[in-house]
Design an enzyme around this catalytic site. Sequence first.
Site, PDB file in Angstrom:
ATOM      1  N   CYS A 189       0.870  -1.177   0.000  1.00 48.89           N
ATOM      2  CA  CYS A 189       0.000   0.000   0.000  1.00 48.89           C
ATOM      3  C   CYS A 189       0.898   1.216   0.000  1.00 48.89           C
ATOM      4  CB  CYS A 189      -0.909  -0.012   1.230  1.00 48.89           C
ATOM      5  SG  CYS A 189      -1.951   1.464   1.375  1.00 48.89           S
ATOM      6  N   GLU A 223      -3.956   1.508  -5.598  1.00 48.28           N
ATOM      7  CA  GLU A 223      -3.046   0.449  -6.013  1.00 48.28           C
ATOM      8  C   GLU A 223      -2.882   0.518  -7.518  1.00 48.28           C
ATOM      9  OE1 GLU A 223      -0.339  -1.120  -5.410  1.00 48.28           O
ATOM     10  OE2 GLU A 223      -1.268  -1.916  -3.579  1.00 48.28           O
TER      11      GLU A 223
END
Length: 260
Positions: free
Chosen positions: A2, A111
């Site tokens: 992340c 993402e």
Amino acid sequence: MCGRFSLTASPEEVADFFDLEAVDDFPPRYNIAPTQPILIIAGDISRAPGDNRSNRRPLLVRWGLIPSWVKDLEKFPLLINARSETAAEKASFRAAMRHRRVLIAASGFYEWHRPPKELKEKPVPYWIRPAQGGIVAFAGLMETYMTPDGAEIDTGAILTTGANAAIAPIHDRMPVVIGPQDFERWLDCKTGEPRDVADLLKPADQGFFEAIEVSDRVNKVVNAGPDLQERVAESRKPVDSRAEPRAVKPASPPDQLKLF
């Protein structure tokens, strides 16, 4: 992994979700990047017996955990994520997993899907948010680092796990999500050891998140408006779950010490 996330909820909404007495005012943040301040919620074991007020406290920490034993920051990597499968054994995270587990407030995360190299296509960014909206709590770790001149820096990292079937075509990792029913257990570092919360370190349920393809403007830290989360026309080629996805490495923000 992340590498970027967002927190657009109001301070009042955050306080209500995490059962906090209050949260200092802050603006919506649409593109939180490594080394910037992030809002965490820590447990507070100093509460007196019979005190029924919330024992949770909000803190701002630098995103990028620094273990207390680090001697040379220039040679130490930026630890924005910790693999949940090995954090309890790794030297960088072992102490924090035992003594300083925290929650990280978020509205969702970004993402990037990287197509196969032979296609020579740019990575495709996705805004991944709870399908039902609202706030999400990432599992996190905290360390307080003391610089050679005696200054203290509170730092943190997000715990990740293998992606569920919905996110895997985009990337093979995702943040660990802690549900409200498990907040107390996760934050209890006084009596709860890492093995006692190991069952929480799992992918989110299949339908928990929805992924929205967004503009590559999110790649730049200076872009920080709500338009970053607007849906764009999906790529012509579908996401290939067989590809080896990697996240785009975010650039450092221009002013690492500025809170907001």
